[in-house]
Structure formats: C-alpha cells, structure tokens
Design a protein around this motif. Structure first.
Motif, PDB file in Angstrom:
ATOM      1  N   ALA A  10       0.822  -1.211   0.000  1.00  0.00           N
ATOM      2  CA  ALA A  10       0.000   0.000   0.000  1.00  0.00           C
ATOM      3  C   ALA A  10       0.855   1.259   0.000  1.00  0.00           C
ATOM      4  O   ALA A  10       0.538   2.238  -0.686  1.00  0.00           O
ATOM      5  CB  ALA A  10      -0.933  -0.008   1.207  1.00  0.00           C
ATOM      6  N   ALA A  13       2.198   1.628  -3.438  1.00  0.00           N
ATOM      7  CA  ALA A  13       1.144   2.058  -4.359  1.00  0.00           C
ATOM      8  C   ALA A  13       0.887   3.554  -4.248  1.00  0.00           C
ATOM      9  O   ALA A  13       0.758   4.258  -5.258  1.00  0.00           O
ATOM     10  CB  ALA A  13      -0.139   1.276  -4.081  1.00  0.00           C
ATOM     11  N   ALA A  14       0.797   4.056  -3.018  1.00  0.00           N
ATOM     12  CA  ALA A  14       0.475   5.461  -2.798  1.00  0.00           C
ATOM     13  C   ALA A  14       1.600   6.387  -3.230  1.00  0.00           C
ATOM     14  O   ALA A  14       1.372   7.586  -3.448  1.00  0.00           O
ATOM     15  CB  ALA A  14       0.138   5.686  -1.330  1.00  0.00           C
ATOM     16  N   VAL A 166      -5.872  -1.927  -6.260  1.00  0.00           N
ATOM     17  CA  VAL A 166      -4.759  -1.017  -5.979  1.00  0.00           C
ATOM     18  C   VAL A 166      -4.625   0.025  -7.089  1.00  0.00           C
ATOM     19  O   VAL A 166      -4.391   1.215  -6.817  1.00  0.00           O
ATOM     20  CB  VAL A 166      -3.458  -1.819  -5.795  1.00  0.00           C
ATOM     21  CG1 VAL A 166      -2.251  -0.899  -5.720  1.00  0.00           C
ATOM     22  CG2 VAL A 166      -3.537  -2.662  -4.525  1.00  0.00           C
ATOM     23  N   GLY A 169      -7.382   2.394  -6.512  1.00  0.00           N
ATOM     24  CA  GLY A 169      -7.085   3.214  -5.346  1.00  0.00           C
ATOM     25  C   GLY A 169      -6.097   4.327  -5.649  1.00  0.00           C
ATOM     26  O   GLY A 169      -6.214   5.436  -5.118  1.00  0.00           O
ATOM     27  N   ARG A 170      -5.144   4.035  -6.539  1.00  0.00           N
ATOM     28  CA  ARG A 170      -4.167   5.080  -6.899  1.00  0.00           C
ATOM     29  C   ARG A 170      -4.852   6.203  -7.666  1.00  0.00           C
ATOM     30  O   ARG A 170      -4.574   7.394  -7.439  1.00  0.00           O
ATOM     31  CB  ARG A 170      -3.046   4.482  -7.757  1.00  0.00           C
ATOM     32  CG  ARG A 170      -1.898   5.467  -8.025  1.00  0.00           C
ATOM     33  CD  ARG A 170      -1.130   5.725  -6.749  1.00  0.00           C
ATOM     34  NE  ARG A 170      -0.144   6.792  -6.880  1.00  0.00           N
ATOM     35  CZ  ARG A 170      -0.368   8.076  -6.599  1.00  0.00           C
ATOM     36  NH1 ARG A 170      -1.572   8.478  -6.196  1.00  0.00           N
ATOM     37  NH2 ARG A 170       0.590   8.969  -6.726  1.00  0.00           N
ATOM     38  N   LEU A 174      -6.083   7.226  -2.842  1.00  0.00           N
ATOM     39  CA  LEU A 174      -6.193   6.634  -1.510  1.00  0.00           C
ATOM     40  C   LEU A 174      -4.850   6.631  -0.793  1.00  0.00           C
ATOM     41  O   LEU A 174      -3.802   6.381  -1.395  1.00  0.00           O
ATOM     42  CB  LEU A 174      -6.705   5.195  -1.604  1.00  0.00           C
ATOM     43  CG  LEU A 174      -8.086   4.960  -2.225  1.00  0.00           C
ATOM     44  CD1 LEU A 174      -8.493   3.501  -2.027  1.00  0.00           C
ATOM     45  CD2 LEU A 174      -9.139   5.887  -1.623  1.00  0.00           C
ATOM     46  N   GLN A 179      -5.728   1.997   0.983  1.00  0.00           N
ATOM     47  CA  GLN A 179      -5.310   1.004  -0.017  1.00  0.00           C
ATOM     48  C   GLN A 179      -5.354  -0.400   0.585  1.00  0.00           C
ATOM     49  O   GLN A 179      -5.771  -1.358  -0.080  1.00  0.00           O
ATOM     50  CB  GLN A 179      -3.890   1.309  -0.529  1.00  0.00           C
ATOM     51  CG  GLN A 179      -3.807   2.398  -1.586  1.00  0.00           C
ATOM     52  CD  GLN A 179      -4.189   1.886  -2.973  1.00  0.00           C
ATOM     53  OE1 GLN A 179      -4.882   0.895  -3.127  1.00  0.00           O
ATOM     54  NE2 GLN A 179      -3.746   2.600  -4.002  1.00  0.00           N
ATOM     55  N   CYS A 180      -4.951  -0.532   1.847  1.00  0.00           N
ATOM     56  CA  CYS A 180      -5.051  -1.836   2.513  1.00  0.00           C
ATOM     57  C   CYS A 180      -6.497  -2.304   2.568  1.00  0.00           C
ATOM     58  O   CYS A 180      -6.801  -3.484   2.316  1.00  0.00           O
ATOM     59  CB  CYS A 180      -4.476  -1.755   3.928  1.00  0.00           C
ATOM     60  SG  CYS A 180      -2.677  -1.624   4.011  1.00  0.00           S
ATOM     61  N   ALA A 220     -12.161  -0.326  -4.489  1.00  0.00           N
ATOM     62  CA  ALA A 220     -11.493   0.980  -4.352  1.00  0.00           C
ATOM     63  C   ALA A 220     -12.492   2.062  -3.967  1.00  0.00           C
ATOM     64  O   ALA A 220     -12.217   2.908  -3.104  1.00  0.00           O
ATOM     65  CB  ALA A 220     -10.788   1.332  -5.663  1.00  0.00           C
TER      66      ALA A 220
END
Length: 450
Positions: A10, A13-14, A166, A169-170, A174, A179-180, A220
């Motif tokens: 996560a 990803a962020a 994910v 979420g990006r 998020l 993201q988790c 998401a």
C-alpha cells in the motif's frame, strides 16, 4: 516494528508516479493499454461481450464511464464488468508469463475509474503499471497459474482483482491505510473455480475477467467511502497467502517493487485462440510452408507441450481453447485470422473431418524440464510419402521472451481486426498517452469510421 505485507504494498502504491517509471516500461505499458482497449472494442461482437454490455446497460446509475464500442455510459464498476468481459471475449487479449490474463481485468478496471475521475493519460499509465506490479506478484507468491489450479481448482486470474483494487485506489488518491482496505474488500467478491473451462460458449471464461475488474473498482470506491477490511489481507492468518500461497514464496509478494516491473512480462496474442495453442499453430504452418506439405497427405500430427499447459487445451469443449480443433482448422484453412472464426462452418468440411482425429497432444518431457509453465510446443507431421518433419517453438510470436512487439506489429494486428476503425488515430492517441490531460481523448479515438 516492520510493516505488514499489505502495508508495504500500500505504501508503494500510494507513492508511485509516472516520473519514477523507466522509459522502456512506459513504452510497454502504452502498448498493453492500446492492445487491451482494442481487444475489448473488437470483442464486443462476441456473445460474452454483447451479453455483458446489455447487462451493464440495464444496471442504471450515473454515466461515469463508457461501454466500449457502444454509445452507452454507466457506473464505473459496470463499465469495468462489460469491458473486461469483452476484453477476453475473443481470446486475443494479452497473457502473462506467470499465466492468465491480467490485462483484461487490470486495464479495464483502471480505465473505468480513470474516465470517472477524468484522470490524465499519465495517471492511467501509472495505475496500469502498478496494477500489474501488485496483481502479478500475488499470483507469483501463490505459485503461479498451474500451482493455484492444481492445488485449489481455481483460476488464478481472480487474484488480479487485488491489482485492480490497488490501481483504482491510486487513481482515487487513496492513502496507504485505505489502499489496505481496498485490497481486503476486493477479496470478498472475486473467485473462479476451474470448472468454468468445461463450458461450451466462452461466456463465463470471459465474464470472470470482467467480474474481477468490477470487484477491484468496487473495492477501491468502497475504501474511498470509508468501508474497511482486514488491514493485512495479504499476509494475515487466514488471509490471501495463508489460503492460497505457495510455501516459502511470501517474499515474492513484495520483492522488487519499484525495480522489477511485472508488465514487462506481458505477452501479446495474434491469434484468437488459447495461448498454449499459438506455438503449435505457428510450428505446424511453418512446416507446411517449408516442406510444401499437402494436408491431404497427412497421416498424423503429433504435438508436445509442457504437461500442465497441455491440460488447458486438450480436447476442450470450447473450440478456441481446444488444441485439436484449432490446429486442425488452421491446417485446413491455411491459417487463423482475427475477424472470422472457422467454427462452426469448418466442422462440416471433409478435410477437417478427416484431419481432426489425426491430431494428438501429449506432455513433452523436455519442455517439462526446461519450461514447465511455458507456452512452447513441438510439432511432428507425418505424411504418406515423406519422412516425418518436426519443429519446436519455445515462445510463440508476441511472447515477452521472444523479443519486443513493435507498434508496427500491433498496427497490422488491428488493421486486420478492426478495418472499420481509424487505427492510425488510435495509435497516435496511445503513443501520446502521457501528454493527454483526459483519458477520454484516448477513448474518443476508439470509434468506428463514419
């Protein structure tokens, strides 16, 4: 205290952005995005693609994203369902060296949310690269396609829903905690028993990729709305790796993030049939051409494949994932085109009726040793009047281990597959993806000529 597996993913990803992605990875991702959109546009005509579009259009809701090859707009999750299903509808979408079809799910999940968010082309590209990085690694940590299938009777593509979540979420911005939650929430609505391969019309086989895309988009959006799940769904007791992971392979879920980009293992397909069939068709047609073989003289066609790969395409009910059906049709017709399936017309062709029982498929010990999860094949053709001739192809055309696929190759594929479209305009938009302020501009290029 070290981060959990989910939090490590996560946080990565962020933090991702287009600026951190090497040029060759961005180039591969542009090609993947172009090809996967074209696949969905092309396969709207398939039974699965048409039915999924009809279902999505009836779902109602906000007009957030388009159903490709239609004039309809639906909520993002519904668009992901329809487009992901069409993406795999004609078996021309990309595969991956770990097995399965990540693009049909990940690209269309990211695309639907990118359109909803009016994201830039660079943001879409970053999200797709990220989705592959996460989804493919989870499959690797579970031992790959055949390990998941053999141990649990599951199609490992369902794990790509985590990559979809994910990527989505990006695009929604998020933070790592959410993201988790997105990853956890995606696990509630994705699964696929391998019994689906026994169907006859390629509907559920296509639909599962759309369902995984929709599951990721929904997860998401749920996380963005504040819904929660286990904060370490990947590494927790009774979580993903506990349930499906391969012993000793947990490290693969995070190893090489930001260094080894999973999208570089993406393969492109140039025939509308299951990927294990491609090398066999290529080898057989090459032998016919090289030795000027009259197919009416053939007395046997022996095909060897890695044993696990062989099981995917051995005498299946669906013609386009049946080696014996597709290879026989290719030999009788002199090849396989994108636009026109040889079935059902070829079933009544006397040449096909004679040849079909002569094609045999077996596990190949040498391929089992050198590429147990590969897509190679050996083909030996015997005729009435000549010695047996044979050929081995380790990696079919379009495979990432055979060399880079060019834009010229993809242009030729889609000029054949989509003659009603302005393929040059489509190519221009995809090649300039990072310069687009709104992904809608990319999708506008994927239209039929007026």
């Amino acid at each position: 205290m070290s981060d959990t597996i989910s939090l490590t993913i996560a946080k990565y990803a962020a933090s991702t952005s287009i600026a951190g992605i090497p040029a060759e990875v961005r180039e591969r991702a542009r090609k993947v995005i172009f090809d996967e959109i074209a696949c969905a546009f092309f396969a709207r005509r398939s039974l699965a693609g048409a039915l999924a579009a009809r279902f999505a259009a009836q779902s109602g809701g906000l007009p957030e994203a388009r159903i490709l090859a239609t004039g309809q707009r639906v909520p993002a999750a519904s668009a992901a369902l329809a487009n992901g299903t069409a993406g795999h509808g004609e078996e021309v979408d990309g595969a991956h060296v770990v097995g399965g079809h990540p693009g049909a799910s990940i690209v269309h999940a990211a695309l639907a949310l990118a359109e909803r968010q009016r994201a830039s082309g660079a943001e879409l590209l970053n999200a797709v690269v990220l989705g592959y990085d996460v989804g493919v690694r989870i499959v690797e940590a579970c031992g790959g396609l055949f390990s998941v299938k053999n141990r649990f009777s599951l199609n490992s593509d369902f794990l790509f829903a985590i990559g979809c979540a994910v990527a989505g979420g990006r695009l929604l911005g998020l933070d790592p905690e959410r993201q988790c939650h997105a990853m956890a929430l995606s696990s509630f609505s994705s699964n696929a028993l391998c019994a689906l391969y026994a169907e006859k019309r390629h509907i559920s086989k296509s639909l599962c990729n759309g369902q995984f895309a929709a599951a990721g988009v929904t997860a998401a959006l749920m996380a963005a709305a504040g819904l929660q799940g286990n904060e370490d769904i990947i590494g927790a007791p009774h979580g993903v790796l506990d349930a499906w992971g391969e012993d000793g392979q947990r490290v693969l879920a995070t190893r090489g993030l930001g260094d080894r980009y999973a999208i570089m293992g993406a393969n492109f397909k140039f025939l509308n049939c299951g990927y294990p069939i491609h090398a066999a068709v290529e080898a057989a047609l090459a032998l016919i051409a090289k030795h000027a073989i009259d197919t009416g003289e053939i007395v046997s066609v022996d095909v060897g494949m890695p044993t696990d790969t062989m099981k995917v395409v051995d005498n299946r009910a669906m013609h386009n994932i049946c080696l014996q059906d597709m290879l026989s049709a290719a030999l009788v017709r002199g090849g396989l085109g994108l636009r026109e399936s040889p079935f059902p017309a070829v079933l009544s062709d006397p040449a096909y009726i004679r040849l079909r029982p002569l094609v045999t498929l077996r596990g190949d010990a040498d391929l089992d040793h050198y590429q147990p999860n590969g897509r190679g094949a050996t083909v030996a053709i015997s005729t009435r009047s000549r010695p047996t001739v044979s050929m081995r192809i380790d990696h079919p055309r379009g495979h990432s281990l055979r060399g880079e696929v060019s834009w010229h190759d993809l242009a030729a594929k889609w000029r054949d597959g989509l003659p009603e479209c302005d393929v040059d305009r489509m190519l221009e938009a995809a090649q300039g993806l990072e310069d687009l302020d709104d992904v809608g501009t990319l999708l506008d290029a994927f239209t039929t000529r007026h």
